[in-house]
Write a protein that holds these residues in place. Structure first.
Motif, PDB file in Angstrom:
ATOM      1  N   ILE A   1      -0.346  -9.676  -1.435  1.00 18.07           N
ATOM      2  CA  ILE A   1      -1.732  -9.729  -1.578  1.00 18.07           C
ATOM      3  C   ILE A   1      -2.418 -10.849  -0.930  1.00 18.07           C
ATOM      4  CG2 ILE A   1      -3.795  -9.287  -2.774  1.00 18.07           C
ATOM      5  CD1 ILE A   1      -1.998  -7.432  -4.522  1.00 18.07           C
TER       6      ILE A   1
ATOM      7  N   ALA B   1       3.880   6.171  -0.809  1.00 18.04           N
ATOM      8  CA  ALA B   1       5.400   5.409  -1.202  1.00 18.04           C
ATOM      9  C   ALA B   1       5.643   5.568  -2.539  1.00 18.04           C
ATOM     10  CB  ALA B   1       5.417   4.112  -0.706  1.00 18.04           C
ATOM     11  N   LEU B   2       4.731   5.284  -3.453  1.00 14.12           N
ATOM     12  CA  LEU B   2       5.070   5.182  -4.931  1.00 14.12           C
ATOM     13  C   LEU B   2       5.362   6.587  -5.385  1.00 14.12           C
ATOM     14  CD1 LEU B   2       2.631   2.731  -6.130  1.00 14.12           C
ATOM     15  CD2 LEU B   2       4.996   2.359  -6.087  1.00 14.12           C
TER      16      LEU B   2
ATOM     17  N   ASN C   1      -6.295   2.533   4.340  1.00 12.22           N
ATOM     18  CA  ASN C   1      -5.145   2.943   4.811  1.00 12.22           C
ATOM     19  C   ASN C   1      -3.780   2.375   3.852  1.00 12.22           C
ATOM     20  OD1 ASN C   1      -6.342   4.602   6.694  1.00 12.22           O
ATOM     21  ND2 ASN C   1      -5.990   3.273   8.296  1.00 12.22           N
ATOM     22  N   MET C   2      -3.786   1.059   3.826  1.00 11.77           N
ATOM     23  CA  MET C   2      -2.740   0.208   2.933  1.00 11.77           C
ATOM     24  C   MET C   2      -2.727   0.981   1.565  1.00 11.77           C
ATOM     25  SD  MET C   2      -2.684  -3.569   4.102  1.00 11.77           S
ATOM     26  CE  MET C   2      -4.197  -3.846   3.492  1.00 11.77           C
ATOM     27  N   VAL C   3      -3.976   1.342   1.141  1.00  9.54           N
ATOM     28  CA  VAL C   3      -3.800   1.768  -0.326  1.00  9.54           C
ATOM     29  C   VAL C   3      -3.133   3.163  -0.328  1.00  9.54           C
ATOM     30  CG1 VAL C   3      -5.247   2.666  -2.202  1.00  9.54           C
ATOM     31  CG2 VAL C   3      -5.762   0.337  -1.222  1.00  9.54           C
ATOM     32  N   ASN C   4      -3.588   3.813   0.781  1.00  6.93           N
ATOM     33  CA  ASN C   4      -3.229   5.354   0.816  1.00  6.93           C
ATOM     34  C   ASN C   4      -1.486   5.246   0.972  1.00  6.93           C
ATOM     35  OD1 ASN C   4      -5.470   6.861   0.096  1.00  6.93           O
ATOM     36  ND2 ASN C   4      -6.002   6.812   2.436  1.00  6.93           N
ATOM     37  N   SER C   5      -1.164   4.438   1.929  1.00  6.37           N
ATOM     38  CA  SER C   5       0.260   4.246   2.194  1.00  6.37           C
ATOM     39  C   SER C   5       1.079   3.731   0.882  1.00  6.37           C
ATOM     40  CB  SER C   5       0.578   3.391   3.305  1.00  6.37           C
ATOM     41  OG  SER C   5       0.001   3.653   4.253  1.00  6.37           O
ATOM     42  N   ILE C   6       0.578   3.099   0.166  1.00  7.12           N
ATOM     43  CA  ILE C   6       1.331   2.547  -1.300  1.00  7.12           C
ATOM     44  C   ILE C   6       1.267   3.612  -1.887  1.00  7.12           C
ATOM     45  CG2 ILE C   6       0.940   1.051  -3.116  1.00  7.12           C
ATOM     46  CD1 ILE C   6      -0.224  -1.132  -1.300  1.00  7.12           C
ATOM     47  N   ILE C   7       0.179   4.396  -2.241  1.00  2.00           N
ATOM     48  CA  ILE C   7       0.233   5.660  -3.312  1.00  2.00           C
ATOM     49  C   ILE C   7       1.182   6.469  -3.025  1.00  2.00           C
ATOM     50  CG2 ILE C   7      -1.098   7.325  -3.927  1.00  2.00           C
ATOM     51  CD1 ILE C   7      -3.610   5.453  -3.991  1.00  2.00           C
TER      52      ILE C   7
ATOM     53  N   ILE D   1       4.420  -9.405  -5.483  1.00  2.24           N
ATOM     54  CA  ILE D   1       3.133  -8.255  -5.176  1.00  2.24           C
ATOM     55  C   ILE D   1       1.882  -9.460  -4.909  1.00  2.24           C
ATOM     56  CG2 ILE D   1       1.687  -6.672  -6.202  1.00  2.24           C
ATOM     57  CD1 ILE D   1       4.430  -5.456  -7.272  1.00  2.24           C
TER      58      ILE D   1
END
Length: 101
Positions: free
Chosen positions: A53, A82-83, A74-80, A49
């Motif tokens: 980054i 997916a989790l 957008n990346m943070v929202n996508s990660i959230i 990870i």
């Protein structure tokens, strides 16, 4: 050309050195430590990870340009998302909420 693009690309050099160091640390942890397999996998996951980054910010320049902050959001929202999907699915499948009555 701007003054920034004419100089030595220090950020690329630092990113490269950090990537090599994280890779060597992962090899060391995997081969030369007496940790259990479970701990080794967690350490390798965390190092992966960190390296992802570093790759995103040092080499792919996600924060540059007019849309830099939008890319990060957008990346943070996508990660959230997916989790939530992965851990929600694991939770539902392991807790017995999907009973066949």
């Amino acid at each position: 050309m701007s003054a920034k693009s004419q100089g030595f690309p220090w950020n690329l050099l630092v990113g490269f050195i950090l990537s090599i160091a994280l890779t060597l640390l992962a090899v060391f942890v995997a081969i030369y430590t007496d940790f259990s397999n479970h701990v080794i996998l967690w350490v390798l996951g965390v190092l992966a990870i960190f390296q992802a980054i570093i790759q995103l910010f040092m080499f792919m320049h996600v924060t540059e340009g007019k849309e830099g902050i939008i890319n990060v959001i957008n990346m943070v929202n996508s990660i959230i998302l997916a989790l939530i999907i992965v851990f929600g699915s694991i939770w539902v499948l392991t807790s017995g909420h999907a009973s066949l009555h």
